[in-house]
Motif scaffolding. Structure first.
Motif, PDB file in Angstrom:
ATOM      1  N   HIS A   1       0.841  -1.215   0.000  1.00 60.17           N
ATOM      2  CA  HIS A   1       0.000   0.000   0.000  1.00 60.17           C
ATOM      3  C   HIS A   1       0.871   1.258   0.000  1.00 60.17           C
ATOM      4  O   HIS A   1       0.511   2.271  -0.584  1.00 60.17           O
ATOM      5  CB  HIS A   1      -0.929  -0.020   1.218  1.00 60.17           C
ATOM      6  CG  HIS A   1      -1.762   1.210   1.377  1.00 60.17           C
ATOM      7  ND1 HIS A   1      -2.821   1.499   0.542  1.00 60.17           N
ATOM      8  CD2 HIS A   1      -1.686   2.231   2.266  1.00 60.17           C
ATOM      9  CE1 HIS A   1      -3.369   2.642   0.919  1.00 60.17           C
ATOM     10  NE2 HIS A   1      -2.696   3.105   1.955  1.00 60.17           N
ATOM     11  N   TYR A   2       2.024   1.173   0.639  1.00 59.10           N
ATOM     12  CA  TYR A   2       2.926   2.329   0.741  1.00 59.10           C
ATOM     13  C   TYR A   2       4.013   2.343  -0.331  1.00 59.10           C
ATOM     14  O   TYR A   2       4.905   3.175  -0.301  1.00 59.10           O
ATOM     15  CB  TYR A   2       3.553   2.382   2.135  1.00 59.10           C
ATOM     16  CG  TYR A   2       2.519   2.721   3.184  1.00 59.10           C
ATOM     17  CD1 TYR A   2       2.163   4.039   3.413  1.00 59.10           C
ATOM     18  CD2 TYR A   2       1.871   1.729   3.900  1.00 59.10           C
ATOM     19  CE1 TYR A   2       1.195   4.370   4.353  1.00 59.10           C
ATOM     20  CE2 TYR A   2       0.903   2.042   4.829  1.00 59.10           C
ATOM     21  CZ  TYR A   2       0.567   3.361   5.048  1.00 59.10           C
ATOM     22  OH  TYR A   2      -0.405   3.685   5.959  1.00 59.10           O
ATOM     23  N   GLY A   3       3.948   1.425  -1.282  1.00 56.24           N
ATOM     24  CA  GLY A   3       4.917   1.420  -2.371  1.00 56.24           C
ATOM     25  C   GLY A   3       6.182   0.641  -2.060  1.00 56.24           C
ATOM     26  O   GLY A   3       7.267   0.988  -2.538  1.00 56.24           O
ATOM     27  N   TRP A   4       6.058  -0.439  -1.275  1.00 54.05           N
ATOM     28  CA  TRP A   4       7.225  -1.248  -0.928  1.00 54.05           C
ATOM     29  C   TRP A   4       7.908  -1.749  -2.184  1.00 54.05           C
ATOM     30  O   TRP A   4       7.287  -2.276  -3.091  1.00 54.05           O
ATOM     31  CB  TRP A   4       6.804  -2.425  -0.067  1.00 54.05           C
ATOM     32  CG  TRP A   4       7.917  -3.284   0.432  1.00 54.05           C
ATOM     33  CD1 TRP A   4       9.134  -2.884   0.891  1.00 54.05           C
ATOM     34  CD2 TRP A   4       7.903  -4.703   0.545  1.00 54.05           C
ATOM     35  NE1 TRP A   4       9.877  -3.972   1.281  1.00 54.05           N
ATOM     36  CE2 TRP A   4       9.151  -5.097   1.082  1.00 54.05           C
ATOM     37  CE3 TRP A   4       6.956  -5.685   0.245  1.00 54.05           C
ATOM     38  CZ2 TRP A   4       9.473  -6.430   1.334  1.00 54.05           C
ATOM     39  CZ3 TRP A   4       7.276  -7.011   0.494  1.00 54.05           C
ATOM     40  CH2 TRP A   4       8.528  -7.376   1.037  1.00 54.05           C
ATOM     41  N   TYR A   5       9.219  -1.552  -2.224  1.00 52.21           N
ATOM     42  CA  TYR A   5      10.036  -2.033  -3.341  1.00 52.21           C
ATOM     43  C   TYR A   5      10.716  -3.349  -2.975  1.00 52.21           C
ATOM     44  O   TYR A   5      10.721  -4.288  -3.749  1.00 52.21           O
ATOM     45  CB  TYR A   5      11.074  -0.981  -3.712  1.00 52.21           C
ATOM     46  CG  TYR A   5      11.817  -1.302  -4.979  1.00 52.21           C
ATOM     47  CD1 TYR A   5      11.325  -0.883  -6.203  1.00 52.21           C
ATOM     48  CD2 TYR A   5      12.993  -2.034  -4.963  1.00 52.21           C
ATOM     49  CE1 TYR A   5      11.988  -1.191  -7.383  1.00 52.21           C
ATOM     50  CE2 TYR A   5      13.663  -2.345  -6.124  1.00 52.21           C
ATOM     51  CZ  TYR A   5      13.152  -1.918  -7.336  1.00 52.21           C
ATOM     52  OH  TYR A   5      13.807  -2.236  -8.497  1.00 52.21           O
ATOM     53  N   GLY A   6      11.351  -3.397  -1.795  1.00 55.28           N
ATOM     54  CA  GLY A   6      12.047  -4.606  -1.384  1.00 55.28           C
ATOM     55  C   GLY A   6      13.146  -4.322  -0.388  1.00 55.28           C
ATOM     56  O   GLY A   6      12.979  -3.522   0.520  1.00 55.28           O
ATOM     57  N   LYS A   7      14.304  -4.966  -0.601  1.00 55.09           N
ATOM     58  CA  LYS A   7      15.450  -4.878   0.307  1.00 55.09           C
ATOM     59  C   LYS A   7      16.736  -4.844  -0.514  1.00 55.09           C
ATOM     60  O   LYS A   7      16.764  -5.344  -1.631  1.00 55.09           O
ATOM     61  CB  LYS A   7      15.494  -6.085   1.256  1.00 55.09           C
ATOM     62  CG  LYS A   7      14.231  -6.242   2.104  1.00 55.09           C
ATOM     63  CD  LYS A   7      14.294  -7.490   2.951  1.00 55.09           C
ATOM     64  CE  LYS A   7      13.017  -7.671   3.752  1.00 55.09           C
ATOM     65  NZ  LYS A   7      12.840  -6.671   4.779  1.00 55.09           N
TER      66      LYS A   7
END
Length: 194
Positions: free
Chosen positions: A70-76
């Motif tokens: 929802h918040y635009g998570w891309y990754g790590k």
């Protein structure tokens, strides 16, 4: 057993794990079934973690299911064992940026209507200059989780460990072990473009 036979056996096992992961994550699953797949996967060596990884959730009924997205998570991102960006989000143009996990209001997850609202997303976007960081916020260690020693990301300022198991060379199954909460299951895909 010859090397070719062993390689073919691992390729078949990886294909089975990929298929199982696709079934589990497509429509959601139970935590027990997700952890059963996790337990069947091989351990991950520290050097396998290097690079940038795209993240997606694997819905198990956890309060965090879909929240990071929802918040635009891309990754790590894993530079080495001492320099890890545990939370990457993406700007409007799609480029990732690291945030300081201790500044993320993870406790809002217990209020899903608030945490998943447009207002909360707008506030997150407005606060990006404050929560961005250029400093690493986690480290990688080999730790035992669910009876297997595997690559594990240790947050610097939060009681959270993310343990990883290999689906295949470019796909990892992760379990976030957060004190006081049930495990959160997610998937990482190697980002070959970064």
């Amino acid at each position: 057993m010859s090397r070719d036979t062993a390689d073919a056996g691992e390729a078949d096992a990886a294909a089975e794990r990929r298929a199982a992961l696709a079934r589990l994550c497509a429509g959601g699953t139970t935590l027990a079934d997700a952890l059963a797949l996790f337990d069947r996967c091989p351990a991950v060596a520290l050097e396998e973690m290097r690079g940038v990884w795209r993240g997606t959730g694997c819905p198990t009924g956890h309060l965090l299911d879909g929240l990071l997205e929802h918040y635009g998570w891309y990754g790590k991102a894993f530079t080495d064992t001492e320099r890890v960006d545990p939370l990457l989000f993406q700007r409007g143009n799609g480029t990732p940026f690291a945030v300081a996990p201790r500044l993320m209001p993870l406790g809002l997850a217990v209020f899903p209507r608030v945490a998943r609202s447009r207002v909360a997303r707008w506030l997150f976007d407005a606060l990006q200059p404050v929560i961005r960081t250029t400093s690493p916020a986690a480290r990688l260690r080999l730790l035992s989780y669910r009876g297997v020693v595997t690559a594990t990301m240790v947050y610097d300022h939060l009681p959270i460990h993310d343990a990883f198991r290999r689906i295949d060379h470019d796909t990892l199954l992760g379990v976030m072990d957060w004190r006081g909460a049930p495990p959160f299951v997610f998937v990482l895909h190697r980002d070959r473009g970064r």
